[in-house]
Design a protein around this motif. Structure first.
Motif, short mmCIF file in Angstrom:
data_model
loop_
_atom_site.label_atom_id
_atom_site.label_comp_id
_atom_site.label_asym_id
_atom_site.label_seq_id
_atom_site.Cartn_x
_atom_site.Cartn_y
_atom_site.Cartn_z
N THR A 1 -30.59 -28.24 77.27
CA THR A 1 -30.27 -27.26 78.31
C THR A 1 -28.82 -26.82 78.20
N LYS A 2 -27.92 -27.75 77.97
CA LYS A 2 -26.51 -27.38 77.83
C LYS A 2 -26.29 -26.48 76.62
N ILE A 3 -27.09 -26.66 75.59
CA ILE A 3 -26.98 -25.79 74.42
C ILE A 3 -27.56 -24.40 74.73
N LEU A 4 -28.64 -24.34 75.48
CA LEU A 4 -29.32 -23.07 75.75
C LEU A 4 -28.62 -22.19 76.79
N LEU A 5 -27.93 -22.78 77.74
CA LEU A 5 -27.36 -22.01 78.85
C LEU A 5 -26.45 -20.86 78.41
N PRO A 6 -25.54 -21.04 77.46
CA PRO A 6 -24.71 -19.90 77.06
C PRO A 6 -25.53 -18.77 76.42
N PHE A 7 -26.57 -19.13 75.67
CA PHE A 7 -27.39 -18.10 75.05
C PHE A 7 -28.21 -17.33 76.08
N ILE A 8 -28.65 -18.02 77.13
CA ILE A 8 -29.36 -17.34 78.22
C ILE A 8 -28.42 -16.36 78.91
N LEU A 9 -27.19 -16.77 79.14
CA LEU A 9 -26.20 -15.88 79.78
C LEU A 9 -25.90 -14.67 78.90
N VAL A 10 -25.74 -14.89 77.60
CA VAL A 10 -25.48 -13.77 76.69
C VAL A 10 -26.66 -12.81 76.67
N PHE A 11 -27.88 -13.33 76.70
CA PHE A 11 -29.05 -12.46 76.73
C PHE A 11 -29.12 -11.67 78.03
N ALA A 12 -28.77 -12.30 79.15
CA ALA A 12 -28.75 -11.57 80.42
C ALA A 12 -27.72 -10.45 80.38
N LEU A 13 -26.56 -10.71 79.81
CA LEU A 13 -25.54 -9.67 79.70
C LEU A 13 -25.98 -8.56 78.75
N TYR A 14 -26.68 -8.93 77.67
CA TYR A 14 -27.21 -7.92 76.75
C TYR A 14 -28.19 -7.01 77.47
N VAL A 15 -29.10 -7.60 78.22
CA VAL A 15 -30.08 -6.80 78.96
C VAL A 15 -29.37 -5.91 79.98
N GLN A 16 -28.35 -6.44 80.63
CA GLN A 16 -27.60 -5.66 81.61
C GLN A 16 -26.92 -4.45 80.97
N PHE A 17 -26.21 -4.67 79.90
CA PHE A 17 -25.44 -3.58 79.31
C PHE A 17 -26.28 -2.67 78.44
N HIS A 18 -27.46 -3.10 78.06
CA HIS A 18 -28.36 -2.25 77.27
C HIS A 18 -29.26 -1.43 78.20
#
Length: 138
Positions: free
Chosen positions: A11-28
């Motif tokens: 989970t600690k490894i996945l959390l930053p990638f989930i955040l980056v994906f959320a930001l990608y979806v937001q800005f895209h």
């Protein structure tokens, strides 16, 4: 879940990638399908995953209940405030023409700000609902 080392580390490894994906979806969101709602759900899912693995109390330490309760009206204020700024500049409600010199740049900024308001409201609402349901069993 204190003994599940693999889940905690994963989970600690996945959390930053989930955040980056959320930001990608937001800005895209202004270029294709997606945007504030989807990014808000993904960001809330990140907090919910953290709460499931590490406990609701630790999640509330990172994302306090007061912050979550403030996010809901703040997002609505951002959304509505964008329209009010348009009105004050002499344009129609949520007409982003006055935000920049040219129409395309103004439209991009306007949609980005509106989608940011949606992200804040949706993520706050989802986390608040999770906190409410998690507290029912206690």
């Amino acid at each position: 879940m204190k003994l599940d080392l693999v889940l905690r580390v994963g989970t600690k490894i996945l959390l930053p990638f989930i955040l980056v994906f959320a930001l990608y979806v937001q800005f895209h969101g202004d270029y294709g399908p997606g945007g504030g709602f989807q990014a808000g759900v993904i960001a809330a899912g990140m907090v919910i995953l953290y709460a499931i693995i590490f406990g609701v109390n630790k999640a509330k330490h990172i994302v306090p209940q007061a912050l979550v309760e403030a996010m809901i009206p703040l997002g609505v204020l951002i959304y509505a405030g964008t329209g009010i700024v348009s009105l004050l500049l002499g344009y129609n409600y949520l007409d982003y023409t006055g935000f920049a010199g040219d129409f395309l740049r103004a439209h991009e900024w306007g949609i980005l700000i509106v989608e940011l308001g949606v992200l804040v409201t949706v993520s706050g609402t989802m986390i608040a609902m999770f906190y409410a349901f998690a507290e029912r069993g206690r």
